[in-house]
Design a protein around this motif. Structure first.
Motif, PDB file in Angstrom:
ATOM      1  N   ARG A   1       3.120   9.677  -9.554  1.00 17.40           N
ATOM      2  CA  ARG A   1       2.833  10.925 -11.733  1.00 17.40           C
ATOM      3  C   ARG A   1       1.974  11.738 -11.090  1.00 17.40           C
ATOM      4  NH1 ARG A   1       5.771   7.186 -14.839  1.00 17.40           N
ATOM      5  NH2 ARG A   1       6.899   5.227 -14.006  1.00 17.40           N
ATOM      6  N   ARG A   2       1.090  11.403 -10.158  1.00 20.06           N
ATOM      7  CA  ARG A   2      -0.053  12.227  -9.907  1.00 20.06           C
ATOM      8  C   ARG A   2      -0.879  11.910 -10.626  1.00 20.06           C
ATOM      9  NH1 ARG A   2      -0.133  17.598 -12.010  1.00 20.06           N
ATOM     10  NH2 ARG A   2       1.217  17.321 -13.424  1.00 20.06           N
ATOM     11  N   LEU A   3      -1.121  10.053 -10.456  1.00 18.95           N
ATOM     12  CA  LEU A   3      -2.320   9.364 -11.197  1.00 18.95           C
ATOM     13  C   LEU A   3      -3.764   9.218 -10.478  1.00 18.95           C
ATOM     14  CD1 LEU A   3      -0.104   6.817 -11.852  1.00 18.95           C
ATOM     15  CD2 LEU A   3      -0.362   8.408 -13.410  1.00 18.95           C
ATOM     16  N   GLU A   4      -4.611   9.420 -10.891  1.00 18.66           N
ATOM     17  CA  GLU A   4      -6.080   8.909 -10.261  1.00 18.66           C
ATOM     18  C   GLU A   4      -6.559   7.979 -10.896  1.00 18.66           C
ATOM     19  OE1 GLU A   4     -10.434   9.651 -11.608  1.00 18.66           O
ATOM     20  OE2 GLU A   4      -8.773  11.336 -12.403  1.00 18.66           O
ATOM     21  N   VAL A   5      -6.527   7.049  -9.292  1.00 18.48           N
ATOM     22  CA  VAL A   5      -6.229   5.997  -9.493  1.00 18.48           C
ATOM     23  C   VAL A   5      -8.310   5.284  -9.301  1.00 18.48           C
ATOM     24  CG1 VAL A   5      -6.609   3.640  -7.919  1.00 18.48           C
ATOM     25  CG2 VAL A   5      -4.600   5.150  -8.171  1.00 18.48           C
ATOM     26  N   GLU A   6      -8.495   4.427 -10.570  1.00 26.13           N
ATOM     27  CA  GLU A   6      -9.399   3.884 -11.206  1.00 26.13           C
ATOM     28  C   GLU A   6     -10.203   2.816  -9.658  1.00 26.13           C
ATOM     29  OE1 GLU A   6     -10.374   4.239 -15.198  1.00 26.13           O
ATOM     30  OE2 GLU A   6     -10.100   5.983 -15.291  1.00 26.13           O
ATOM     31  N   ARG A   7      -9.040   1.564  -9.646  1.00 23.59           N
ATOM     32  CA  ARG A   7      -9.337   0.510  -9.675  1.00 23.59           C
ATOM     33  C   ARG A   7      -8.409  -0.717 -10.062  1.00 23.59           C
ATOM     34  NH1 ARG A   7     -10.760  -3.905 -13.341  1.00 23.59           N
ATOM     35  NH2 ARG A   7     -12.173  -2.924 -15.200  1.00 23.59           N
ATOM     36  N   VAL A   8      -7.912  -1.619  -9.241  1.00 26.18           N
ATOM     37  CA  VAL A   8      -7.436  -2.648  -9.170  1.00 26.18           C
ATOM     38  C   VAL A   8      -7.765  -3.232 -10.664  1.00 26.18           C
ATOM     39  CG1 VAL A   8      -6.209  -4.224  -7.984  1.00 26.18           C
ATOM     40  CG2 VAL A   8      -5.940  -2.600  -6.474  1.00 26.18           C
ATOM     41  N   SER A   9      -6.637  -3.892 -10.890  1.00 22.05           N
ATOM     42  CA  SER A   9      -6.921  -4.553 -12.439  1.00 22.05           C
ATOM     43  C   SER A   9      -6.493  -6.387 -11.562  1.00 22.05           C
ATOM     44  CB  SER A   9      -5.272  -4.840 -13.545  1.00 22.05           C
ATOM     45  OG  SER A   9      -6.133  -5.797 -14.423  1.00 22.05           O
ATOM     46  N   ALA A  10      -8.386  -6.780 -11.768  1.00 25.96           N
ATOM     47  CA  ALA A  10      -8.007  -8.640 -11.332  1.00 25.96           C
ATOM     48  C   ALA A  10      -8.521  -9.028 -12.021  1.00 25.96           C
ATOM     49  CB  ALA A  10      -9.203  -8.851  -9.970  1.00 25.96           C
ATOM     50  N   PRO A  11      -8.106 -10.681 -12.552  1.00 23.92           N
ATOM     51  CA  PRO A  11      -7.450 -11.236 -11.225  1.00 23.92           C
ATOM     52  C   PRO A  11      -5.754 -10.586 -11.110  1.00 23.92           C
ATOM     53  CG  PRO A  11      -7.658 -12.834 -13.414  1.00 23.92           C
ATOM     54  CD  PRO A  11      -8.556 -12.023 -13.726  1.00 23.92           C
ATOM     55  N   GLY A  12      -5.442  -9.392 -12.168  1.00 29.25           N
ATOM     56  CA  GLY A  12      -4.133  -9.418 -12.731  1.00 29.25           C
ATOM     57  C   GLY A  12      -3.150  -9.916 -13.046  1.00 29.25           C
ATOM     58  N   GLY A  13      -2.060 -10.072 -12.142  1.00 28.05           N
ATOM     59  CA  GLY A  13      -0.850 -10.668 -12.804  1.00 28.05           C
ATOM     60  C   GLY A  13       0.100 -11.270 -12.085  1.00 28.05           C
TER      61      GLY A  13
ATOM     62  N   PRO B   1       1.100  -1.471   0.149  1.00 30.75           N
ATOM     63  CA  PRO B   1      -0.289  -0.060   0.019  1.00 30.75           C
ATOM     64  C   PRO B   1       1.183   1.282  -0.535  1.00 30.75           C
ATOM     65  CG  PRO B   1      -0.581  -1.760   1.232  1.00 30.75           C
ATOM     66  CD  PRO B   1       0.561  -2.081   1.124  1.00 30.75           C
ATOM     67  N   GLU B   2       1.612   1.395   0.595  1.00 27.14           N
ATOM     68  CA  GLU B   2       2.873   2.423   1.014  1.00 27.14           C
ATOM     69  C   GLU B   2       3.660   2.751  -0.438  1.00 27.14           C
ATOM     70  OE1 GLU B   2       7.739   3.061   2.937  1.00 27.14           O
ATOM     71  OE2 GLU B   2       5.876   1.935   3.524  1.00 27.14           O
ATOM     72  N   LEU B   3       3.702   1.998  -1.575  1.00 31.24           N
ATOM     73  CA  LEU B   3       4.240   1.513  -2.437  1.00 31.24           C
ATOM     74  C   LEU B   3       3.867   1.882  -3.674  1.00 31.24           C
ATOM     75  CD1 LEU B   3       6.511  -1.726  -2.403  1.00 31.24           C
ATOM     76  CD2 LEU B   3       7.446   0.273  -2.224  1.00 31.24           C
ATOM     77  N   VAL B   4       2.220   1.518  -3.879  1.00 32.82           N
ATOM     78  CA  VAL B   4       1.205   2.076  -4.509  1.00 32.82           C
ATOM     79  C   VAL B   4       1.077   3.666  -3.946  1.00 32.82           C
ATOM     80  CG1 VAL B   4      -0.857   1.764  -5.059  1.00 32.82           C
ATOM     81  CG2 VAL B   4       0.258  -0.168  -5.124  1.00 32.82           C
ATOM     82  N   ARG B   5       1.251   4.318  -3.086  1.00 29.59           N
ATOM     83  CA  ARG B   5       0.628   5.428  -3.291  1.00 29.59           C
ATOM     84  C   ARG B   5       2.217   6.234  -3.684  1.00 29.59           C
ATOM     85  NH1 ARG B   5       0.917   5.119   2.168  1.00 29.59           N
ATOM     86  NH2 ARG B   5      -1.338   3.985   2.500  1.00 29.59           N
ATOM     87  N   GLU B   6       3.835   5.884  -3.093  1.00 28.10           N
ATOM     88  CA  GLU B   6       4.928   6.200  -3.736  1.00 28.10           C
ATOM     89  C   GLU B   6       3.996   6.606  -4.673  1.00 28.10           C
ATOM     90  OE1 GLU B   6       7.728   4.988  -2.001  1.00 28.10           O
ATOM     91  OE2 GLU B   6       7.526   5.599  -0.169  1.00 28.10           O
TER      92      GLU B   6
END
Length: 300
Positions: A40-52, A30-35
């Motif tokens: 990059r000043r990104l807007e998060v829509e959602r986590v891709s699941a099942p993902g890689g 979670p900390e790494l994602v936040r950083e």
């Protein structure tokens, strides 16, 4: 940022790199994602699941509103090498990295919900062959990519251990290792390979190309090694069919001929990669997956 990592990612990291290393990284995720998002000043829509299986993928938008995908992967999964391969391909057959500095890999947005596995098998294999052909190019000068010889040497050690612990797979492991030794001794070419190519790694794109590869585990070696994983796509269907063995062998020949790859080299690498994956699955307690792969390997 609250989210739950996809179970496939948790399992794959633990199986490949060890539960301790995977657990430590996942605790910091979670900390790494936040950083990465803030940098990059990104807007998060959602986590891709099942993902890689090598990192968390989030669907995001850039400050300019451009849809993109952000991949956050642990250092032991070598995201730098993945980025180097994608940059070298520069969109030719593969997803294109987007410009900008910051943690993680920022990539053009594809359609994660639609891979080649959504197509009928014959059409999927045809599209897969056309996609992987584009990726087989000369590696960049001074590259740091692992060789097929180096990667398979490490895998061979784990396979020998598996054979000692489970005598039922010893004969198949011995055959796979014998095939590997012969193939390494007479490698015909040194090209940049995807390394993990299969139908699920090819996603629908937009105007630039109908299908593009994602998630490489790049290395340098011969085309037959890269094609070997594709041969066993939808292996559960093959094993469950009365004609599975003959269909599997015909698939080897058909793919080899369509991409000008030697049939016997493709058969040998398909055997090695199926046994390696099967032994790893059995060691991880995924008995059903392992047995299916070993049965497939026995046909070759």
């Amino acid at each position: 940022m609250a989210f739950e990592p996809p179970r496939r990612l948790v399992r794959a990291l633990g199986e490949t790199y060890g539960d301790a290393a995977a657990g430590d990284w996942l605790a910091r995720l979670p900390e790494l994602v936040r950083e990465a998002v803030d940098a990059r000043r990104l807007e998060v829509e959602r986590v891709s699941a099942p993902g890689g299986r090598s990192g968390l993928v989030l669907l995001v938008r850039t400050p300019d509103g451009v849809p993109a995908a952000l991949k956050v992967a642990p250092p032991f999964a070598s995201p730098g090498l993945e980025l180097a391969a994608l940059a070298h391909w520069d969109g030719w057959g593969a997803v294109r990295p987007l410009p900008g500095e910051g943690p993680g890999l920022l990539l053009e947005r594809l359609h994660p919900e639609m891979s080649l596995r959504s197509l009928p098998e014959a059409k999927a294999l045809l599209e897969a062959a056309g996609t992987v052909r584009r990726l087989w190019v000369e590696p960049p000068a001074g590259h740091a990519f692992e060789s097929v010889a180096g990667r398979t040497a490490r895998q061979a050690e784990a396979m020998r251990t598996a054979a000692k612990e489970d005598p039922q797979v010893a004969d198949l492991v011995a055959a796979a290792l014998e095939a590997r030794d012969a193939l390494i001794a007479d490698a015909p070419e040194e090209l940049l390979l995807h390394g993990a190519f299969r139908q699920g790694k090819v996603l629908a794109a937009d105007d630039r190309a109908p299908w593009l590869a994602v998630g490489p585990d790049p290395l340098v070696g011969e085309r037959a090694f890269d094609l070997a994983r594709l041969v066993r796509d939808r292996v559960e269907d093959l094993v469950g069919a009365d004609t599975g063995a003959s269909t599997g062998r015909r698939r080897v020949n058909r793919l080899a001929d369509s991409l000008d790859v030697d049939r016997e080299r493709l058969r040998g690498w398909t055997l090695f990669r199926a046994v390696e994956s099967g032994a790893r699955a059995l060691a991880a307690g995924r008995r059903q997956d392992g047995e299916v792969l070993m049965e497939f390997a026995s046909w070759l």
